[in-house]
Design an enzyme around this catalytic site. Structure first.
Site, mmCIF file in Angstrom:
data_model
loop_
_atom_site.group_PDB
_atom_site.id
_atom_site.type_symbol
_atom_site.label_atom_id
_atom_site.label_comp_id
_atom_site.label_asym_id
_atom_site.label_seq_id
_atom_site.Cartn_x
_atom_site.Cartn_y
_atom_site.Cartn_z
ATOM 1 N N ASP A 86 36.396 37.320 -10.307
ATOM 2 C CA ASP A 86 37.859 37.337 -10.834
ATOM 3 C C ASP A 86 37.772 37.397 -12.152
ATOM 4 O OD1 ASP A 86 40.757 36.066 -10.727
ATOM 5 O OD2 ASP A 86 40.100 35.750 -8.693
ATOM 6 N N HIS A 106 44.271 33.779 -13.424
ATOM 7 C CA HIS A 106 43.983 33.770 -12.085
ATOM 8 C C HIS A 106 42.810 33.115 -11.448
ATOM 9 C CE1 HIS A 106 43.380 36.030 -8.291
ATOM 10 N NE2 HIS A 106 44.556 36.649 -8.328
ATOM 11 N N SER A 109 46.163 35.597 -2.816
ATOM 12 C CA SER A 109 45.053 34.998 -3.647
ATOM 13 C C SER A 109 44.926 33.621 -3.500
ATOM 14 C CB SER A 109 45.340 35.307 -4.966
ATOM 15 O OG SER A 109 44.801 36.526 -5.627
#
Length: 421
Positions: free
Chosen positions: A169, A201, A357
């Protein structure tokens, strides 16, 4: 040649908007990295053959650069850049002129040549707090109040202890209080950038897997594997990072105690699907997001990898959000809308986000949790156990997807259960 536009899968929302517009699925010409390619070699080559092939590539590339035809393209190329070895899959990235690409395509050792591609992150915004996702994971899919902060989450107190979750990520803020020292920096593929999470994220995803408050597996370790920065990446970095993860799991003898989370998606791209499949054959479990296009996941990578665990998003009242992909390749549904977790900007920062996600790390956390309490000797056993625990026929508008929601099995276990509030 098919092109792919990868993106990290948190969606932009405004208050009250539950049907955001997804990012474009297909990449445009400007997304291609000029003169840069991913080359996949055929299986069964010996080490000597691979060495000889690399020497041949260097020789041909140099000869073509010295020619007028190569120089006329206006693209400065550098030859082979990085080599990736995942189980028995051999690939490399490189900068090549058009003539060298033609030569590579005809080489008997080469399976395929694909242009490298820029990979973009989806935009995100902060939302109101919500904690429904964890309660859902131990409630057999019973609808839970969206904004309640008093939802019970019941779980075995091993809670992922001794298991390692690898998060490919944007990096992880390993100092965030949610990780209690269980998060470490693993690999950073982005040159000239620190191994920090400037986008948020990766920290968010890791928090859903293993945060002490927001995590499914509250005692699991998390490893930051940074392949994205603040907005874009390429396969050159993604494959390097995935290769590193597979090697690290193998070298550390963690195959039965490790899971990889990929909260990324894009148009079908066979080289990366192949990499995920080879990791499975090597004994490593990968959990992936179904994608946020509101379409059949069969056209997405890595959702279309046959032996990845592909996760769609479900809302608190058991409906499919319009953004979530669906289809026969979606193995399981998990909470993916208005999910609170860790965030960038401070060691106690949080944010509430939506997207597949968020759904994928719920299942990656479930895998880590089950690995800590049961003897699951292979990725096949892991997948079978996760799917065996699911609750069927709850998701409204699942279309032609297998209709089964994630569940941690706690109501069938005889333990003294801690509760999360």
């Amino acid at each position: 040649m098919q092109l792919l536009n990868f993106g990290l899968l948190l969606l932009p929302f405004v208050a009250g908007d539950l049907a955001p517009q997804p990012e474009p699925l297909l990449a445009g010409p400007s997304d291609v990295v000029p003169g840069q390619y991913i080359v996949t070699l055929k299986e069964g080559l010996t080490s000597a053959q691979i060495r000889d092939h690399k020497k041949w590539v260097s020789s041909v590339h140099r000869a073509n650069l010295d020619s007028f035809a190569a120089g006329a393209s206006g693209v400065e190329t550098e030859g082979i850049m990085k080599h990736f070895h995942i189980h028995d899959l051999n690939m490399y990235s490189g900068g090549f002129d058009e003539k060298t690409v033609e030569d590579l395509s005809r080489n008997p050792y080469v399976k395929s040549v694909h242009p490298d591609q820029h990979v973009y992150l989806a935009k995100t915004v902060t939302q109101r707090q919500a904690r429904w996702g964890l309660g859902y994971m131990s409630s057999k899919g019973k609808p839970v109040p969206l904004h309640s902060t008093l939802v019970d989450y019941s779980y075995d107190d091993k809670a992922g202890e001794g298991v390692w979750a690898y998060v490919l990520d944007t990096g992880i803020n390993v100092n965030h209080i949610e990780f209690e020292g269980r998060a470490i920096l693993g690999h950073n593929a982005i040159p000239n950038k620190p191994h920090t999470d400037e986008f948020g994220h990766g920290t968010y995803v890791a928090g859903i897997i293993a945060g002490k408050t927001y995590g499914v597996a509250k005692k699991a370790n998390v490893v930051s594997a940074k392949a994205f920065d603040t907005g874009s990446s390429t396969y050159n970095y993604i494959l390097e990072t995935y290769d590193w993860i597979v090697r690290n799991i193998t070298d550390s003898n963690r195959k039965n105690k490790a899971v990889i989370n990929l909260s990324i998606s894009g148009a079908k791209y066979q080289p990366f699907d192949d990499a995920v499949e080879k990791a499975f054959k090597a004994g490593i479990t990968t959990v992936v997001a179904a994608g946020n296009d509101g379409k059949d996941a069969k056209n997405n990578t890595p959702a279309s990898s046959p032996n990845a665990i592909t996760v769609g998003a479900v809302r608190w009242e058991n409906t499919r959000p319009s953004f979530s992909n669906y289809g026969k390749l979606v193995d399981i549904w998990a909470p993916g809308e208005l999910i609170k977790s860790c965030w960038k900007g401070g060691n106690n920062a949080t944010s509430t986000q939506s997207g597949t996600s968020a759904a994928s790390p719920h299942v990656a956390g479930l895998v880590a949790y089950l690995m800590s309490i049961e003897n699951l000797p292979s990725p096949s056993a892991v997948t079978a156990r996760v799917l065996n625990l699911t609750i069927p026929n709850l998701v409204k508008d699942a279309k032609d997807s297998p209709n089964r929601v994630a569940y941690n099995g706690i109501q069938e276990r005889k333990f003294t259960l801690p509760k999360y509030y």
